[in-house]
Design a protein around this motif. Structure first.
Motif, PDB file in Angstrom:
ATOM      1  N   ARG A  62       0.871  -1.226  -0.025  1.00 59.73           N
ATOM      2  CA  ARG A  62      -0.185  -0.010  -0.022  1.00 59.73           C
ATOM      3  C   ARG A  62       0.777   1.505   0.303  1.00 59.73           C
ATOM      4  N   VAL A  63       1.731   1.318  -0.917  1.00 59.92           N
ATOM      5  CA  VAL A  63       2.709   2.512  -0.958  1.00 59.92           C
ATOM      6  C   VAL A  63       2.597   3.248  -2.409  1.00 59.92           C
ATOM      7  N   GLY A  64       3.113   4.221  -2.244  1.00 58.80           N
ATOM      8  CA  GLY A  64       2.716   5.203  -3.921  1.00 58.80           C
ATOM      9  C   GLY A  64       4.201   6.012  -3.943  1.00 58.80           C
ATOM     10  N   PRO A  65       3.852   7.081  -4.663  1.00 60.72           N
ATOM     11  CA  PRO A  65       5.103   8.077  -4.885  1.00 60.72           C
ATOM     12  C   PRO A  65       5.317   8.718  -3.630  1.00 60.72           C
ATOM     13  N   GLY A  66       6.519   9.029  -3.104  1.00 60.13           N
ATOM     14  CA  GLY A  66       6.926   9.605  -2.145  1.00 60.13           C
ATOM     15  C   GLY A  66       7.029   8.760  -0.875  1.00 60.13           C
ATOM     16  N   ASP A  67       6.497   7.389  -0.995  1.00 57.03           N
ATOM     17  CA  ASP A  67       7.090   6.395   0.094  1.00 57.03           C
ATOM     18  C   ASP A  67       8.326   5.716  -0.065  1.00 57.03           C
ATOM     19  N   ARG A  68       8.962   5.110   0.895  1.00 53.24           N
ATOM     20  CA  ARG A  68      10.019   4.440   0.898  1.00 53.24           C
ATOM     21  C   ARG A  68       9.933   3.057   1.215  1.00 53.24           C
ATOM     22  N   VAL A  69      10.389   2.230   0.474  1.00 50.72           N
ATOM     23  CA  VAL A  69      10.311   0.620   0.735  1.00 50.72           C
ATOM     24  C   VAL A  69      11.643   0.333   1.003  1.00 50.72           C
ATOM     25  N   LEU A  70      11.778  -0.645   1.989  1.00 51.62           N
ATOM     26  CA  LEU A  70      12.841  -1.674   2.080  1.00 51.62           C
ATOM     27  C   LEU A  70      12.551  -3.105   1.623  1.00 51.62           C
ATOM     28  N   ASP A  71      13.271  -3.483   0.576  1.00 54.49           N
ATOM     29  CA  ASP A  71      13.482  -4.747  -0.033  1.00 54.49           C
ATOM     30  C   ASP A  71      14.462  -5.576   0.805  1.00 54.49           C
ATOM     31  N   ALA A  72      13.942  -6.430   1.764  1.00 49.16           N
ATOM     32  CA  ALA A  72      15.131  -7.139   2.601  1.00 49.16           C
ATOM     33  C   ALA A  72      15.337  -8.411   2.093  1.00 49.16           C
ATOM     34  N   GLY A  73      16.510  -8.686   1.607  1.00 49.21           N
ATOM     35  CA  GLY A  73      16.864  -9.826   0.909  1.00 49.21           C
ATOM     36  C   GLY A  73      16.485  -9.719  -0.654  1.00 49.21           C
ATOM     37  N   CYS A  74      16.801  -8.912  -1.280  1.00 50.13           N
ATOM     38  CA  CYS A  74      16.597  -8.326  -2.676  1.00 50.13           C
ATOM     39  C   CYS A  74      16.958  -9.210  -3.729  1.00 50.13           C
ATOM     40  N   GLY A  75      17.995 -10.175  -3.659  1.00 51.95           N
ATOM     41  CA  GLY A  75      18.376 -11.036  -4.690  1.00 51.95           C
ATOM     42  C   GLY A  75      19.167 -10.001  -5.538  1.00 51.95           C
ATOM     43  N   ILE A  76      18.890 -10.143  -7.048  1.00 50.93           N
ATOM     44  CA  ILE A  76      19.423  -9.285  -7.801  1.00 50.93           C
ATOM     45  C   ILE A  76      18.762  -8.182  -8.536  1.00 50.93           C
TER      46      ILE A  76
END
Length: 280
Positions: A62-76
């Motif tokens: 539930r994110v959009g422009p202006g939000d910050r997401v952490l991908d924990a274990g991002c692979g490649i």
């Protein structure tokens, strides 16, 4: 109860993904996670099925422009870039593998996404980020390599109030899910005494307590075993088909990669759940 297996060290995880990540790229897809099929009649390709699963998790953030997401274990980096594209959010991917971080950064540059997607070499259970610095956390099966309570506490720490976690996890199932043939024909290494499992499984019923203990509120616990089980047999097919290509390119056999580390026995076969929660 959750597994009490010894956890792999960061160096063990780095070594594991140097081999396994490369094998998955050749035999599977650049999305280093399960695929999702709508049902038995769904003939979607691996790329379509893995992209669909990424979109399912992205919607739960539930994110959009202006939000910050952490991908924990991002692979490649493929899911992180897809999340940024579909939501407009800024995504930071982290991995215990320096090589994967390098590959992910190169992908973001090739795809012109460096303005909204970046990658860092970080241990997800001991992150250097300030508290309440992300709007959402994504974790595609990476938590199987971590101490779940410690990882979830870190996710909660870096989340802003109201922020969301969306993750997938590998679970114990009571019935044969039809995917236990995956390792047929490959060596099964018996763990030495006090040897860490490279991955562990969890009982789905543990998640309410795990989330509460981490300071998170569970919103959804969705069993998607039936939708994801095709992953295992298709991955086996890919390993068999591309094993010689992999060996020529990397100088190691698929059997050596698959037999190099122990994985906790899931009993009847591994299941998969989607878990979403928020920080009150």
């Amino acid at each position: 109860m959750t597994s009490s297996s010894l956890r792999p060290t960061p160096d063990q995880m780095t070594d594991y993904y140097d081999g396994m990540g490369a094998l998955l790229q050749v035999a599977w897809n650049d999305n280093l996670h399960f695929g999702y099929w709508d049902g038995p009649e769904d003939e979607s390709s691996i790329e379509e099925a893995t992209n669909r699963f990424t979109d399912m998790l992205a919607a739960r953030l539930r994110v959009g422009p202006g939000d910050r997401v952490l991908d924990a274990g991002c692979g490649i980096g493929k899911p992180a870039i897809q999340v940024a594209r579909t939501t407009g959010a800024e995504v930071l991917g982290i991995s215990i593998s320096p090589h994967q971080v390098e590959q992910a950064g190169e992908r973001a540059e090739r795809e012109g996404m460096t303005d909204r997607v970046s990658f860092q070499h970080v241990n997800a259970m001991d992150m250097p980020f300030e508290s309440e610095s992300f709007d959402a956390v994504l974790a595609f099966e990476s938590i199987i390599h971590m101490d779940r309570p410690a990882a979830l506490r870190e996710f909660a720490r870096v989340l802003k109030p109201g922020g969301r976690v969306a993750l997938t996890d590998v679970t114990v199932v009571q019935e044969d899910p039809g995917n236990i043939e995956f390792f047929e024909g490959f060596p099964r290494k018996q763990p030495a005494k006090n040897e860490a499992h490279i991955a562990s499984v969890v009982e789905p019923g543990d998640y309410p307590g795990l989330m509460t203990d981490a300071g998170l509120q569970l919103d959804e616990l969705l069993d998607v075993t039936e939708n994801t089980k095709r992953t295992f047999n298709l991955l086996l097919d890919g390993v068999i088909k591309h094993r010689r290509e992999f060996e020529r390119k990397h100088g190691i056999t698929a059997e050596e990669v698959l037999g190099s580390s122990t994985v906790e026995d899931p009993g009847k076969g591994p299941g998969c759940v989607v878990v979403t929660a928020h920080k009150p």
